[in-house]
Design an enzyme around this catalytic site. Structure first.
Site, PDB file in Angstrom:
ATOM      1  N   LYS A  11       0.839  -1.208   0.000  1.00 31.54           N
ATOM      2  CA  LYS A  11       0.000   0.000   0.000  1.00 31.54           C
ATOM      3  C   LYS A  11       0.875   1.259   0.000  1.00 31.54           C
ATOM      4  O   LYS A  11       2.091   1.193   0.261  1.00 31.54           O
ATOM      5  CB  LYS A  11      -0.924  -0.042   1.221  1.00 31.54           C
TER       6      LYS A  11
ATOM      7  N   ARG B 257       2.543  -6.430   9.513  1.00 27.94           N
ATOM      8  CA  ARG B 257       1.782  -5.346  10.136  1.00 27.94           C
ATOM      9  C   ARG B 257       2.191  -5.147  11.600  1.00 27.94           C
ATOM     10  O   ARG B 257       2.214  -4.019  12.099  1.00 27.94           O
ATOM     11  CB  ARG B 257       0.285  -5.655  10.029  1.00 27.94           C
TER      12      ARG B 257
ATOM     13  N   ASN C 270      -2.055  -0.150   7.007  1.00 28.46           N
ATOM     14  CA  ASN C 270      -1.444  -1.399   7.468  1.00 28.46           C
ATOM     15  C   ASN C 270      -0.565  -2.081   6.417  1.00 28.46           C
ATOM     16  O   ASN C 270      -0.393  -3.306   6.427  1.00 28.46           O
ATOM     17  CB  ASN C 270      -2.532  -2.351   7.993  1.00 28.46           C
TER      18      ASN C 270
HETATM   19  P1  IDP Z   1      -7.720  -7.002   5.431  1.00 28.52           P
HETATM   20  O1  IDP Z   1      -6.888  -6.015   4.639  1.00 28.52           O
HETATM   21  O2  IDP Z   1      -6.985  -7.489   6.656  1.00 28.52           O
HETATM   22  O3  IDP Z   1      -8.285  -8.121   4.583  1.00 28.52           O
HETATM   23  P2  IDP Z   1     -10.398  -5.848   5.415  1.00 28.52           P
HETATM   24  O4  IDP Z   1     -11.414  -6.078   6.474  1.00 28.52           O
HETATM   25  O5  IDP Z   1     -10.591  -6.526   4.097  1.00 28.52           O
HETATM   26  O6  IDP Z   1      -8.958  -6.183   6.036  1.00 28.52           O
HETATM   27  O7  IDP Z   1     -10.336  -4.266   5.188  1.00 28.52           O
HETATM   28  C1  IDP Z   1      -9.670  -3.715   4.082  1.00 28.52           C
HETATM   29  C2  IDP Z   1      -8.814  -2.560   4.559  1.00 28.52           C
HETATM   30  O8  IDP Z   1      -9.665  -1.498   5.043  1.00 28.52           O
HETATM   31  C3  IDP Z   1      -7.903  -2.869   5.740  1.00 28.52           C
HETATM   32  O9  IDP Z   1      -6.697  -3.489   5.346  1.00 28.52           O
HETATM   33  C4  IDP Z   1      -7.699  -1.509   6.346  1.00 28.52           C
HETATM   34  O10 IDP Z   1      -6.763  -0.747   5.592  1.00 28.52           O
HETATM   35  C5  IDP Z   1      -9.069  -0.888   6.182  1.00 28.52           C
HETATM   36  N1  IDP Z   1      -9.958  -1.139   7.331  1.00 28.52           N
HETATM   37  C6  IDP Z   1     -10.567  -2.304   7.661  1.00 28.52           C
HETATM   38  N2  IDP Z   1     -11.333  -2.189   8.749  1.00 28.52           N
HETATM   39  C7  IDP Z   1     -11.234  -0.896   9.133  1.00 28.52           C
HETATM   40  C8  IDP Z   1     -11.820  -0.152  10.217  1.00 28.52           C
HETATM   41  O11 IDP Z   1     -12.591  -0.659  11.038  1.00 28.52           O
HETATM   42  N3  IDP Z   1     -11.470   1.177  10.311  1.00 28.52           N
HETATM   43  C9  IDP Z   1     -10.632   1.777   9.423  1.00 28.52           C
HETATM   44  N4  IDP Z   1     -10.076   1.109   8.380  1.00 28.52           N
HETATM   45  C10 IDP Z   1     -10.360  -0.211   8.242  1.00 28.52           C
END
Ligand code: IDP
Ligand code: MG
Length: 144
Positions: free
Chosen positions: A9, A102, A116
């Site tokens: 990212k 991470r 992340n």
């Molecule tokens: P992942 O990347 O671990 O698969 P996902 O739930 O698919 O996580 O979410 C996609 C991305 O959105 C995350 O990597 C993070 O950058 C962001 N994100 C996920 N949940 C949250 C949240 O609750 N608050 C703010 N950003 C979030």
């Protein structure tokens, strides 16, 4: 044999962590099949993150992913989809285990979206869908 989509990212690129992150993927034994640094187009990001449409962090997420170049990788190996998710660690870098990407390189910056460092496909269906979005059927980078 499986292939997964990994994205480094914009925060990973800005913080000069490309090499360290790719080194972990290679050290684990997975194979980099394709790699491409690019500024992601909004349409690409909307397709990629369609499951999150409507969530409070959706727009900040699209903006963050547009805030600088990303590095897209096609990575292969037996069980690489699950294996890369293990290398990446939990979504929230504050609780991601030390030893994970991470957990070692990430922290909470108090912003609307969690920064992340990496994305990894979460299932074989997602991997197929996402590899098509980012690399197209041919496996060649899709955006010039
Ligand atoms: P992942 O990347 O671990 O698969 P996902 O739930 O698919 O996580 O979410 C996609 C991305 O959105 C995350 O990597 C993070 O950058 C962001 N994100 C996920 N949940 C949250 C949240 O609750 N608050 C703010 N950003 C979030
Ligand atoms: Mg996800």
């Amino acid at each position: 044999m499986e292939t997964t989509l990994v994205l480094l990212k914009p925060d990973a690129v800005r913080r000069n962590l490309i090499g360290q992150i790719i080194a972990r993927i290679e050290a684990k034994g997975y194979v980099i099949e394709a790699i491409d640094m690019r500024s992601a187009e909004r349409l690409t990001l909307e397709a990629h993150y369609e499951e999150h449409l409507g969530k409070p962090f959706y727009e900040p997420l699209i903006e963050f992913m547009s805030s600088g170049p990303v590095v897209a990788l096609q990575v292969s190996g037996h069980r690489v989809i699950e294996g890369f998710r293990t290398l990446a660690g939990q979504t929230d870098p504050t609780v991601a285990a030390p030893g994970t990407i991470r957990g070692d390189f990430g922290r909470d910056w108090g912003r609307a979206v969690v920064e992340n460092l990496v994305h990894g496909s979460d299932s074989s269906l997602s991997a197929e869908r996402e590899l098509y979005i980012w690399f197209g059927e041919s496996g060649e980078p899709r955006e010039a």
